[in-house]
Design a protein around this motif. Structure first.
Motif, short mmCIF file in Angstrom:
data_model
loop_
_atom_site.label_atom_id
_atom_site.label_comp_id
_atom_site.label_asym_id
_atom_site.label_seq_id
_atom_site.Cartn_x
_atom_site.Cartn_y
_atom_site.Cartn_z
N GLU A 153 30.01 -1.61 94.48
CA GLU A 153 28.94 -2.53 94.12
C GLU A 153 29.53 -3.74 93.42
N SER A 154 29.23 -4.93 93.93
CA SER A 154 29.70 -6.15 93.29
C SER A 154 29.15 -6.21 91.87
N ALA A 155 30.04 -6.42 90.91
CA ALA A 155 29.65 -6.34 89.51
C ALA A 155 29.57 -7.69 88.82
N GLN A 156 30.34 -8.67 89.31
CA GLN A 156 30.33 -9.99 88.70
C GLN A 156 30.93 -11.00 89.66
N ALA A 157 30.57 -12.27 89.49
CA ALA A 157 31.07 -13.33 90.36
C ALA A 157 32.48 -13.72 89.92
N PRO A 158 33.40 -13.88 90.87
CA PRO A 158 34.75 -14.33 90.51
C PRO A 158 34.73 -15.75 89.98
N PRO A 159 35.52 -16.04 88.96
CA PRO A 159 35.57 -17.41 88.45
C PRO A 159 36.31 -18.34 89.41
N MET A 160 36.02 -19.62 89.36
CA MET A 160 36.74 -20.61 90.15
C MET A 160 38.17 -20.73 89.63
N THR A 161 39.13 -20.75 90.55
CA THR A 161 40.54 -20.84 90.17
C THR A 161 41.24 -21.83 91.09
N ALA A 162 42.51 -22.10 90.79
CA ALA A 162 43.29 -23.04 91.59
C ALA A 162 43.43 -22.55 93.03
N GLU A 163 43.65 -21.25 93.23
CA GLU A 163 43.78 -20.73 94.59
C GLU A 163 42.49 -20.96 95.38
N GLN A 164 41.35 -20.70 94.72
CA GLN A 164 40.07 -20.85 95.40
C GLN A 164 39.79 -22.32 95.73
N ARG A 165 40.21 -23.22 94.88
CA ARG A 165 40.01 -24.65 95.15
C ARG A 165 40.78 -25.09 96.39
N ILE A 166 41.94 -24.50 96.61
CA ILE A 166 42.75 -24.87 97.77
C ILE A 166 42.08 -24.40 99.06
N ARG A 167 41.59 -23.15 99.08
CA ARG A 167 41.05 -22.60 100.32
C ARG A 167 39.57 -22.87 100.51
N GLY A 168 38.87 -23.29 99.43
CA GLY A 168 37.42 -23.49 99.49
C GLY A 168 36.71 -22.38 98.75
N ALA A 169 35.49 -22.64 98.31
CA ALA A 169 34.75 -21.68 97.48
C ALA A 169 34.51 -20.37 98.23
N ASP A 170 34.71 -19.25 97.53
CA ASP A 170 34.49 -17.93 98.10
C ASP A 170 33.02 -17.56 98.10
N ALA A 171 32.59 -16.82 99.12
CA ALA A 171 31.25 -16.25 99.13
C ALA A 171 31.28 -14.90 98.43
#
Length: 223
Positions: A153-171
């Motif tokens: 069960e998804s428990a919390q939203a991942p924070p925005m990080t440098a890796e995510q900024r490079i590939r685009g926001a995660d769903a």
């Protein structure tokens, strides 16, 4: 239980066709080793789709949810290696979940797995969880071809990080049922037997499924 922690990081994604071979080299020879050197990370496993999409399912088993927001992990996410920065733009459709392990039944890990992803409808989470734990997870591991079944069960939203900024926001990832075994036909036919309609009757929405083959795995004891 066969899982090596009380929480997990689940990732589901595609890679641009021209970058698949390089991605697999990077993921095997650098990325998994880097992640499994972080305190609290116990095992990382990569799966590749046999039927359905997306191409990849990656699971990191971790000691606790706090591992996934720890300073050590965030430091890696915000300081990607040159090879990581090269690979990140090739990701497509990343979904990523910081998940609790709600239930785990059976022993070991098979070479083929069924991943069912879904989201509980408003007000239906408790009833959906009860059905899955009582009537699904508890029964599956004793069946021919199947070894283990796990509910996340998804428990919390991942924070925005440098890796995510490079590939685009995660769903977001939502909930997931992951069943592994040693008989592809048994796993491939399981969703037909369970039925998308039954998930929906018990309060699930957005039900999608795919069958995966085991590709590579690494534990913290090996790094």
């Amino acid at each position: 239980m066969p899982l090596l922690g009380a929480a997990a990081l689940l990732l589901s994604f595609d890679i641009a066709e021209e970058a698949i071979a390089e991605h697999d080299r990077w993921h095997t020879h650098e990325h998994l080793r880097e992640r499994l050197s972080i305190p609290g990370f116990a095992r990382g496993t990569r799966w590749v789709a046999l039927r359905g999409q997306p191409r990849y399912f990656v699971m990191y088993e971790v000691e606790a949810l706090a591992t996934l927001t720890s300073q050590a992990y965030l430091e890696r996410l915000n300081n990607p290696t040159p090879w990581t920065a090269q690979i990140m733009p090739h990701y497509r459709g990343m979904t990523r979940g910081l998940c609790s392990v709600t239930g785990s039944s059976g022993f070991g890990t098979g070479h083929v797995g069924l991943l069912v992803r879904f989201t509980p409808r408003e007000g239906a989470a408790a009833a959906l969880r009860e059905w899955l734990l009582r009537d699904v997870l508890a029964q599956l591991p004793s069946r021919p071809g199947i070894g283990g079944a796990h509910l996340f069960e998804s428990a919390q939203a991942p924070p925005m990080t440098a890796e995510q900024r490079i590939r685009g926001a995660d769903a977001g990832f939502g909930w997931a049922l992951f069943v592994t075994g040693y008989d592809r036909d048994a796993l491939a036919g399981l969703m037909s037997e369970l039925g998308k309609a039954r998930f929906e009757e018990h309060g699930a929405s957005g039900v999608v499924e795919a069958v995966y083959r085991f590709d590579y795995s690494l534990t913290d004891r090996e790094v």
